[in-house]
Write a protein that holds these residues in place. Structure first.
Motif, mmCIF file in Angstrom:
data_model
loop_
_atom_site.group_PDB
_atom_site.id
_atom_site.type_symbol
_atom_site.label_atom_id
_atom_site.label_comp_id
_atom_site.label_asym_id
_atom_site.label_seq_id
_atom_site.Cartn_x
_atom_site.Cartn_y
_atom_site.Cartn_z
ATOM 1 N N GLU A 5 -22.594 34.580 -16.629
ATOM 2 C CA GLU A 5 -23.586 33.428 -16.500
ATOM 3 C C GLU A 5 -22.897 32.011 -16.341
ATOM 4 N N LYS A 47 -20.854 31.975 -13.231
ATOM 5 C CA LYS A 47 -21.678 31.564 -12.125
ATOM 6 C C LYS A 47 -22.289 30.133 -12.040
ATOM 7 N N GLN A 48 -22.484 29.534 -13.474
ATOM 8 C CA GLN A 48 -22.730 28.119 -13.676
ATOM 9 C C GLN A 48 -21.692 27.245 -13.092
ATOM 10 N N ALA A 69 -19.096 28.255 -11.043
ATOM 11 C CA ALA A 69 -18.927 28.221 -9.469
ATOM 12 C C ALA A 69 -20.143 27.395 -8.772
ATOM 13 N N ASP A 70 -21.529 27.647 -9.492
ATOM 14 C CA ASP A 70 -22.497 26.563 -8.785
ATOM 15 C C ASP A 70 -22.155 24.995 -8.779
ATOM 16 N N ILE A 71 -21.330 24.657 -10.136
ATOM 17 C CA ILE A 71 -21.121 23.475 -10.513
ATOM 18 C C ILE A 71 -20.134 23.128 -9.319
ATOM 19 N N GLN A 72 -19.046 24.078 -9.263
ATOM 20 C CA GLN A 72 -17.992 23.858 -8.313
ATOM 21 C C GLN A 72 -18.442 23.408 -6.791
ATOM 22 N N GLN A 73 -19.201 24.461 -6.580
ATOM 23 C CA GLN A 73 -20.133 24.208 -5.209
ATOM 24 C C GLN A 73 -20.745 23.066 -4.910
ATOM 25 N N GLU A 74 -21.369 22.576 -5.923
ATOM 26 C CA GLU A 74 -22.092 21.411 -5.846
ATOM 27 C C GLU A 74 -21.282 20.152 -5.940
ATOM 28 N N ASN A 75 -20.383 20.320 -6.599
ATOM 29 C CA ASN A 75 -19.282 19.328 -6.692
ATOM 30 C C ASN A 75 -18.401 19.249 -5.077
ATOM 31 N N GLU A 76 -18.145 20.454 -4.740
ATOM 32 C CA GLU A 76 -17.692 20.314 -3.357
ATOM 33 C C GLU A 76 -18.701 19.776 -2.207
ATOM 34 N N GLN A 77 -19.731 20.225 -2.494
ATOM 35 C CA GLN A 77 -20.841 19.607 -1.356
ATOM 36 C C GLN A 77 -20.983 17.911 -1.531
#
Length: 231
Positions: free
Chosen positions: A35, A38-39, A41-49
């Protein structure tokens, strides 16, 4: 001495319930780790966006800034061009103003000159009329003097001595040959006698030997003695 016996260490024994508990805790930790990953990765994806959005916003703002800068530069160039045109028009206007001022001054001078000419013409007419009037009076006076002189000479029968040249004895007349001319010393002789007395140095007066420096060809420029003619 009898040898010591080695003491055997007893290994702890794990019971099944403890194993199950540890296994369960391990699974829970692995689940939490998944988890967390995953968080992350989500944060990294959100930061990338977010980074992509910020980069897009930056590029858009940069384009807008460049466009605005270009517009400002064009506006400045347009203002400079307008200023140059205005300066050129101002110089042209100043030249036209100077030309108009010169033209005005020339016109004023011309008007003043015409006024002076008009005044001069009027004055000239007045002077000319007065001159004619004076000349007429002079002629009348000379005529009267001549008549009086003829009457006096007719009565006495001889000519007055001051009306005769003291060299040749001829009467003075207004004709060139016997015109009375005054020398620099003040004595009067007729023009013919002065020409006879003229030499290279001038005319030597026969009475006081004073020299009147003049060329023989310019004897007729000596002053006339009108007093002798009109007495």
């Amino acid at each position: 001495m009898a040898p010591r016996k080695k003491q055997q260490v007893q290994k702890p024994t794990i019971k099944n319930d403890q194993v199950q508990k540890l296994t369960k805790e391990k699974k829970e930790l692995e689940q939490k780790l998944k988890e967390a990953l995953k968080q992350v990765a989500d944060i990294q994806q959100e930061n990338e966006q977010r980074r992509i959005e910020l980069l897009g916003t930056y590029r858009e703002m940069r384009r807008e800034f460049d466009n605005r800068t270009r517009q400002i530069v064009q506006s400045i160039e347009s203002v400079n061009k307008s200023l140059k045109n205005a300066e050129g028009r101002a110089q042209k206007t100043e030249k036209q103003r100077q030309i108009l001022m010169r033209t005005k001054l020339e016109q004023e001078q011309r008007i003043a000159f015409l006024n002076d000419c008009l005044h001069e013409k009027k004055t000239h007419k007045m002077v000319e009329a007065e001159r004619r009037k004076t000349e007429m009076s002079r002629k009348q006076m000379l005529k009267a003097q001549k008549e009086l002189r003829e009457i006096q000479e007719g009565k006495e029968g001889v000519s007055k001595p001051w009306r005769q040249c003291e060299i040749c004895g001829e009467d003075y007349t207004e004709r060139a040959l016997h015109m009375p001319r005054v020398l620099d010393c003040g004595h009067t002789l007729c023009q013919t006698c002065i020409k006879r007395l003229a030499g290279d140095e001038g005319v030597h007066c026969p009475f006081d030997r004073e020299v009147t420096i003049i060329q023989k060809s310019r004897i007729n420029t000596l002053p006339k003695n009108f007093a002798v003619l009109h007495m």
